[in-house]
Write a protein that holds these residues in place. Structure first.
Motif, short mmCIF file in Angstrom:
data_model
loop_
_atom_site.label_atom_id
_atom_site.label_comp_id
_atom_site.label_asym_id
_atom_site.label_seq_id
_atom_site.Cartn_x
_atom_site.Cartn_y
_atom_site.Cartn_z
N PRO A 20 -2.49 0.49 -11.76
CA PRO A 20 -1.62 -0.58 -12.16
C PRO A 20 -2.59 -1.65 -12.70
O PRO A 20 -3.63 -1.72 -12.62
N GLU A 21 -1.95 -2.59 -13.35
CA GLU A 21 -2.53 -3.72 -13.84
C GLU A 21 -3.10 -4.72 -12.62
O GLU A 21 -2.62 -4.45 -11.72
N ARG A 22 -3.97 -5.37 -13.07
CA ARG A 22 -4.74 -6.10 -12.04
C ARG A 22 -3.84 -6.90 -10.97
O ARG A 22 -3.91 -7.03 -9.70
N GLU A 23 -2.89 -7.83 -11.76
CA GLU A 23 -1.80 -8.58 -11.21
C GLU A 23 -0.86 -7.71 -9.98
O GLU A 23 -0.69 -8.27 -8.95
N ALA A 25 -1.78 -4.61 -8.81
CA ALA A 25 -2.86 -4.16 -7.76
C ALA A 25 -2.90 -5.43 -6.72
O ALA A 25 -3.03 -5.02 -5.54
N LEU A 26 -2.88 -6.61 -6.99
CA LEU A 26 -3.42 -7.72 -6.20
C LEU A 26 -2.13 -7.88 -5.33
O LEU A 26 -2.17 -8.28 -4.08
N GLN A 27 -0.84 -7.80 -5.96
CA GLN A 27 0.47 -7.86 -5.37
C GLN A 27 0.38 -6.80 -4.30
O GLN A 27 0.96 -6.72 -2.95
N ALA A 28 0.11 -5.51 -4.41
CA ALA A 28 -0.09 -4.43 -3.56
C ALA A 28 -0.89 -4.66 -2.34
O ALA A 28 -0.50 -4.34 -1.37
N VAL A 29 -2.12 -5.22 -2.64
CA VAL A 29 -3.22 -5.68 -1.71
C VAL A 29 -2.32 -6.62 -0.68
O VAL A 29 -2.41 -6.38 0.61
N GLU A 30 -1.82 -7.69 -1.28
CA GLU A 30 -0.97 -8.74 -0.27
C GLU A 30 -0.06 -8.10 0.58
O GLU A 30 0.44 -8.40 1.65
N ILE A 31 0.84 -7.27 -0.25
CA ILE A 31 1.99 -6.28 0.80
C ILE A 31 1.22 -5.55 1.83
O ILE A 31 1.70 -5.61 3.00
N GLY A 32 0.15 -4.75 1.70
CA GLY A 32 -0.59 -4.21 2.60
C GLY A 32 -0.98 -5.02 3.73
O GLY A 32 -1.11 -4.78 4.91
N VAL A 159 7.38 -3.54 -6.55
CA VAL A 159 6.00 -3.54 -7.35
C VAL A 159 6.50 -2.94 -8.56
O VAL A 159 6.86 -1.64 -8.32
N ARG A 160 6.42 -3.41 -9.76
CA ARG A 160 6.70 -2.83 -10.98
C ARG A 160 5.62 -2.89 -12.07
O ARG A 160 5.00 -4.07 -12.01
N TRP A 161 5.27 -1.94 -12.83
CA TRP A 161 4.39 -2.18 -13.96
C TRP A 161 4.56 -1.00 -15.03
O TRP A 161 5.33 0.00 -14.54
N MET A 162 4.24 -1.46 -16.11
CA MET A 162 4.31 -0.51 -17.13
C MET A 162 3.13 0.51 -17.33
O MET A 162 2.10 -0.08 -17.35
N VAL A 163 3.37 1.83 -17.21
CA VAL A 163 2.23 2.80 -17.20
C VAL A 163 2.12 2.96 -19.04
O VAL A 163 2.94 3.43 -19.55
#
Length: 188
Positions: A20-23, A25-32, A159-163
């Protein structure tokens, strides 16, 4: 708590993934972190720079096998896919023995991600590499491992991003570090 099964001879783990893009990945960390606090989990969330969605394993080795890296890189240059959006709209624990991964996942299977998984497996097979293909492949992003289990639930904000590419990752086992050995854009 027991640690995950560990083979002391393995120092290098190679796998193909989307990152994922950095933002994101940071969103995922916060959810975790939030889910961990809500459920009293004892393990830390993985750092944002280790967030990824595994597509296919290449292998686990005592040392980085340059010949395997070269062959994998050559094979991956044949993959053709269009960029696509990943949406993870739920969080849950997977049953995985004593170390249950807490993951982000999607309620609807991504056909684009499945297609990429299949293409990678075919190219690895054609190149004579060990490959993984799972018709029940469930794309997910591991946030942490813990003994406790978290029931599945929808996220308030997916959580969304373009691959736009996939990568060959060299995980330096036991060090919590990744090296990116190859990148392939999704161009169609």
């Amino acid at each position: 708590m027991r640690s995950r099964k560990f083979d002391e001879t393995v120092k290098s783990n190679l796998f193909l993934a989307v990152v994922p893009e950095r933002e994101t990945a940071l969103q995922a960390v916060e959810i975790g972190r939030r889910i961990s606090a809500e459920h009293g989990l004892s393990r830390n969330v993985r750092p944002h720079q280790l967030m990824h969605v595994s597509l296919n394993g290449v292998g686990a080795y005592p040392h980085l096998p340059e010949d395997v890296v070269f062959t994998a890189c050559e094979a991956m240059s044949n993959v053709r896919a269009m960029p696509f959006e990943v949406t993870f709209d739920r969080v849950m624990s997977f049953a995985n023995g004593y170390a249950r991964p807490l993951v982000l996942a999607g309620g609807v299977r991504s056909e684009e991600m499945m297609d990429l998984h299949v293409q990678l497996a075919k190219e690895m097979w054609s190149a004579g590499l060990t490959f993984s293909y799972n018709p029940r492949f469930k794309p997910h992003m591991t946030l942490l491992y813990d003994e406790a289990s978290v029931p599945e639930r929808e996220l308030a904000e997916p959580v969304r991003w373009m691959v736009r590419e996939f990568v060959l990752i060299h995980s330096l086992v036991g060090r919590g570090e990744y090296e990116y050995l190859g990148r392939w854009p999704l161009l169609g």
